[in-house]
Design a protein around this motif. Structure first.
Motif: not given
Length: 415
Positions: A127-141, A195-206
């Motif tokens: 959770l501490r390192d997650y704060k530094k993640a790119e906005p496209t890699s973050q989602n509330p799930l 959350g991982l499905l949301i991440y994958l979809a956003k990485q693929r342009g959604l």
């Protein structure tokens, strides 16, 4: 020469998959003990060793590994996470062996306590390192999956005091165990996959933003669905109404959250690739889970759902092996983090096919039992033979994961 990041990935995910292999062996022994008498290893010991190895050994390391290698910004501190991994794995092995030896006892409880405390440190670090993640890699799930994991463990901590004060026959003992299981399966594991499905979809342009309505309905429905466990011990109309409301909210929330993701992935992925089919099989299991949850809106079906043991077993495996394992592994394979060599391909395809057959047998027998037509002897033999391939295919997966380490984006932190 292999780089340290690649070795780290192989050790983490390889350890998770070894726990999966151990859990499959223990599961087969459980089925064998029912099929033919085994003079040693009481069934209760096997059950506790199997469940703890699957949940806290395999499931936790798989999800946390997926988070570390997909979500976190690079570089990450390999040394810090490696030390925690070593302690976690050793405690996990000790936990599995001690549960086989004594079921719940001083040694198994000690190892379970260690593994839980290390898990707390791991999720804190994440959770501490997650704060530094790119906005496209973050989602509330993703963040809330961690919260639900932490909340679920309160059920485990409650077991000791409840047992000491009220005994294991008291309804609070049962409700404490169910609290842990409910928020593990329907909270921690399910939220992480969403959350991982949301991440994958956003990485693929959604261009995707989680529906705030869907998100809060999902959380509210999760809490209300816990009352399904309460109806086991208290057949109050109020608890059935709360369960029905939770089931409705869950169905609506999944529709709002999942529909755009599935539509995007279905149009953007090559279904001729086995990794894609593996991933979408996991997504199909997630959808089936929601459909089954929706059925308990009818009180009579809610009672049936926990009155027939095979319904419970099938549902648990549907979430952990189907929705969680196949989806997360499919994502890791598509992202090149898990190796996709011949061993891996044979193992994952074999595991998926065996899992589907097992679920068909479990749900089929549960329905027949519900209708008063189940043949117990035929079922016991069939489910044992169906389970035999699991250790074989999980062994192939382990060999594939360790045989050729993948090339990843992970680099060693300077700190």
């Amino acid at each position: 020469m292999q780089s340290k990041p690649n070795i780290f990935v192989r050790r983490w995910l390889g350890s998770a998959l070894i726990f999966l292999f151990i859990a499959s062996i223990l599961g087969l022994l459980m089925r064998l003990k029912v099929f033919k008498a085994i003079p040693v290893l009481p069934y209760k010991n096997l059950l506790h060793a199997h469940s703890h190895t699957a949940l806290l050994g395999f499931g936790f390391l798989l999800i946390m590994g997926t988070y570390l290698f997909l979500i976190l910004p690079r570089p990450i501190n390999i040394k810090r996470y490696s030390r925690l991994l070593y302690v976690y794995v050793l405690a996990g092995i000790g936990m599995a062996v001690s549960f086989l030896y004594q079921s719940y006892g001083p040694i198994s409880i000690a190892f379970s306590t260690i593994i839980m405390l290390v898990a707390y440190v791991l999720v804190y670090r994440f959770l501490r390192d997650y704060k530094k993640a790119e906005p496209t890699s973050q989602n509330p799930l993703i963040k809330w999956s961690i919260y639900w994991f932490l909340l679920s463990t309160l059920g485990i901590w409650a077991v000791g005091p409840v047992t000491a004060i009220l005994g294991r026959t008291h309804e609070l003992y049962f409700l404490s165990i169910q609290f842990f299981l409910h928020f593990q399966f329907n909270g921690w594991f399910t939220f992480s996959i969403l959350g991982l499905l949301i991440y994958l979809a956003k990485q693929r342009g959604l261009d995707y933003k989680v529906s705030s309505t869907g998100f809060w309905l999902l959380n509210t429905g999760l809490v209300l669905m816990y009352f399904l466990s309460v109806t086991v011990v208290r057949k109050s109309a109020v608890f059935f109404v709360l369960t029905s409301a939770g089931a409705i909210l869950q169905v609506i929330s999944y529709y709002l959250i999942l529909k755009p993701i599935i539509m995007h992935l279905a149009h953007g992925m090559n279904f001729r690739k086995w990794q894609t089919r593996l991933l979408m099989t996991g997504v199909g299991c997630l959808i089936l889970k929601v459909v089954l949850q929706g059925l308990v809106v009818v009180p009579s079906l809610a009672v049936i759902s926990y009155s027939v043991r095979e319904f419970i077993v099938a549902y648990i495996h549907l979430i952990l092996l189907g929705g969680t394992t196949l989806t997360a592994s499919g994502i890791l394979l598509k992202q090149g983090i898990l190796s996709d060599n011949g061993w891996s391909k044979s193992g994952w395809i074999g595991l998926a096919v065996t899992f589907i057959i097992m679920e068909a047998v479990l749900f089929g027998y549960a329905v027949l039992t519900w209708q008063g037509m189940g043949n117990a002897l035929f079922y016991i033999r069939t489910i044992f033979y169906v389970t035999i391939p699991f250790p074989v295919f999980t062994a192939c997966i382990v060999i594939g994961a360790w045989r050729r380490p993948p090339t990843t984006r992970i680099t060693k932190s300077a700190s």
